[in-house]
Design a protein around this motif. Structure first.
Motif, PDB file in Angstrom:
ATOM      1  N   ARG A 373     -11.412   3.697   4.853  1.00 20.44           N
ATOM      2  CA  ARG A 373     -10.086   3.649   4.245  1.00 20.44           C
ATOM      3  C   ARG A 373     -10.037   2.790   2.989  1.00 20.44           C
ATOM      4  NH1 ARG A 373      -6.323   3.403   9.755  1.00 20.44           N
ATOM      5  NH2 ARG A 373      -6.792   5.558  10.408  1.00 20.44           N
ATOM      6  N   GLU A 374     -10.834   1.766   2.935  1.00 25.50           N
ATOM      7  CA  GLU A 374     -10.884   0.976   1.713  1.00 25.50           C
ATOM      8  C   GLU A 374     -11.779   1.614   0.667  1.00 25.50           C
ATOM      9  OE1 GLU A 374      -9.198  -1.709   0.620  1.00 25.50           O
ATOM     10  OE2 GLU A 374      -7.949  -1.406   2.402  1.00 25.50           O
ATOM     11  N   GLU A 375     -12.734   2.416   1.114  1.00 27.42           N
ATOM     12  CA  GLU A 375     -13.653   3.066   0.172  1.00 27.42           C
ATOM     13  C   GLU A 375     -12.922   4.063  -0.719  1.00 27.42           C
ATOM     14  OE1 GLU A 375     -16.896   2.360  -0.155  1.00 27.42           O
ATOM     15  OE2 GLU A 375     -16.716   0.799   1.374  1.00 27.42           O
ATOM     16  N   ARG A 402      -2.999   3.012  -5.982  1.00 28.88           N
ATOM     17  CA  ARG A 402      -2.996   1.589  -5.631  1.00 28.88           C
ATOM     18  C   ARG A 402      -2.876   0.713  -6.865  1.00 28.88           C
ATOM     19  NH1 ARG A 402      -7.041  -1.323  -1.398  1.00 28.88           N
ATOM     20  NH2 ARG A 402      -5.328  -0.763   0.011  1.00 28.88           N
ATOM     21  N   LEU A 413      -1.298   1.139   1.466  1.00 24.30           N
ATOM     22  CA  LEU A 413      -2.088   0.897   2.670  1.00 24.30           C
ATOM     23  C   LEU A 413      -2.250   2.191   3.445  1.00 24.30           C
ATOM     24  CD1 LEU A 413      -0.201  -2.344   3.810  1.00 24.30           C
ATOM     25  CD2 LEU A 413      -2.304  -2.214   2.477  1.00 24.30           C
TER      26      LEU A 413
END
Length: 433
Positions: A373-375, A402, A413
């Motif tokens: 999810r952060e990638e 973002r 998020l």
């Protein structure tokens, strides 16, 4: 402990003052009040002892009447003798209280007879009763013979001076903290794209230095963004010119499998150039304006519905916000576009949550694994690994989303949707934090 600079500064100033006052009061009670109480008690006890001795030496009525008159005029004592009376109760141990203890000690030293005293006959008088051989002597005296007004005056001066000093400290500290707050607000507004050209350094020299450094940083950032935008405009022109010539050449070649593939490649290159420029440009040149966020969401959802997406929009609380309209529009459009690419249905819920305005995008797609999810927010990262622009895009959609949200002081998020799929939470602060 206070969290703000004003509260902590006032605490630093007032704590030593409070400690000084406490020490002063303790010293006053230990020395001044103790000394005054002892002297007043001894004075009253001495007058009472004189009356007792005088009655013992001159028991006849004529001397007694003269003594009563003199005691009333000169000593402020009202004397009553009760013949054949017996003292009902007497004090044999020092009672509680500084004044009571001092009066007991003084009477014990000067009168070798049973006695009893009541310091609260009324608001202004006290009574001392002494057992004599042939009756009880009652001496009524003003309470001011034992209590001095300097104690109350002292406390009034302590409290009054403390309030005045605290008020002055609060006034001056508020004036010192105000420039820091203005600097914080200007920094927050600049980070959200609001024009802060009217900001001026003020306050203490250190605060002015910080404000001047902020203004220099602001000018450098704006100069850098302007130079980058000019450079990108030139790159855009240089790239689009050969792409246009290639499109013309391919149009003149007619239709064949190889030509059609090249035409598609040229279109993909144009989309890539547009995406790269949009990512690099960011919000340069756009000023924050008062925007109806509910109306903006409605417009974007309407465009997506016309393109065939299935979207359910529900706005709980409408909100006027100062935002960079095109930046937020691009952010929401990218989120809706990604949902349309991977999911069949999308539910959007928008409303105020405390000091933030939140928009929840819940889809019924396959979702994104937690570890990735952060990638997906990294530039050019694509979950779809075929590199096909039609299926996976360029890999900048969530990055731009973002970047736009954080440029407004918010965030994007990724979470699990309640009904399965992916939830994208867009948070935008309503005002200065």
């Amino acid at each position: 402990m206070p969290t703000g600079l004003l509260g902590r500064s006032l605490l630093i100033l007032m704590t030593p003052m409070l400690l000084l006052q406490i020490v002063t009061v303790l010293i006053f009670f230990e020395r001044h009040w103790d000394t005054i109480a002892k002297q007043l008690s001894r004075g009253l006890a001495g007058d009472v002892a004189y009356v007792v001795d005088y009655i013992g030496q001159y028991p006849d009525d004529s001397h007694f009447d003269a003594m009563v008159d003199n005691a009333r005029r000169r000593m402020q004592l009202d004397i009553v003798f009760e013949p054949d009376a017996i003292l009902e109760k007497q004090i044999t141990q020092p009672p509680y209280g500084l004044v009571s203890e001092e009066l007991f000690t003084a009477l014990k030293e000067r009168i070798d007879r049973p006695f009893y005293f009541d310091l609260e006959v009324d608001d202004r008088m006290l009574e001392i009763r002494i057992q004599l051989k042939d009756g009880v002597l009652s001496v009524v005296a003003p309470r001011k013979r034992l209590y001095t007004s300097t104690t109350y005056i002292f406390f009034m001066w302590i409290a009054g001076s403390a309030l005045i000093l605290y008020g002055v400290a609060v006034l001056f500290m508020r004036n010192q903290v105000r420039p820091i707050r203005k600097l914080a607000m200007a920094s927050d507004q600049f980070g959200r794209g609001v024009n802060v050209d009217d900001f001026k350094p003020e306050g203490a020299s250190e605060v002015r230095m910080a404000a001047a450094s902020f203004m220099s940083m602001r000018d450098r950032i704006q100069r850098h963004l302007s130079q980058r935008t000019a450079l990108l405009a030139g790159v855009s022109h240089d790239l689009r010119t050969p792409l246009t010539r290639m499109k013309l050449e391919l149009a003149m070649q007619g239709s064949s499998p190889g030509v059609d593939a090249l035409k598609q490649d040229v279109l993909d290159m144009e989309r890539m150039v547009d995406a790269y420029l949009a990512f690099a440009r960011g919000e340069e040149g756009e000023q924050a304006v008062e925007t109806d966020i509910g109306k903006l969401l409605t417009e974007l959802v309407g465009e997506a519905l016309r393109e065939g997406q299935q979207i359910d929009l529900h706005i709980e609380d409408n909100q006027m916000m100062e935002i960079r309209r095109q930046s937020v529009r691009r952010c929401v459009a990218n989120i809706i576009g990604n949902a349309g690419r991977y999911a069949s249905n999308l539910s959007i819920r928008a409303g105020r949550r405390g000091n933030d305005f939140e928009v929840l995008f819940d889809d019924d797609g396959p979702g994104i694994p937690v570890e990735k999810r952060e990638e997906v927010f990294k530039p050019f990262y694509r979950l779809e690994e075929s590199r096909n622009q039609a299926t996976g895009g360029v890999g900048l959609g969530m990055t731009i989303a973002r970047d736009s949200a954080r440029g407004h002081g918010g965030d994007v998020l990724l979470e699990d949707a309640p009904g399965g799929g992916l939830r994208v939470r867009l948070v935008l602060p309503i005002g200065h934090r």
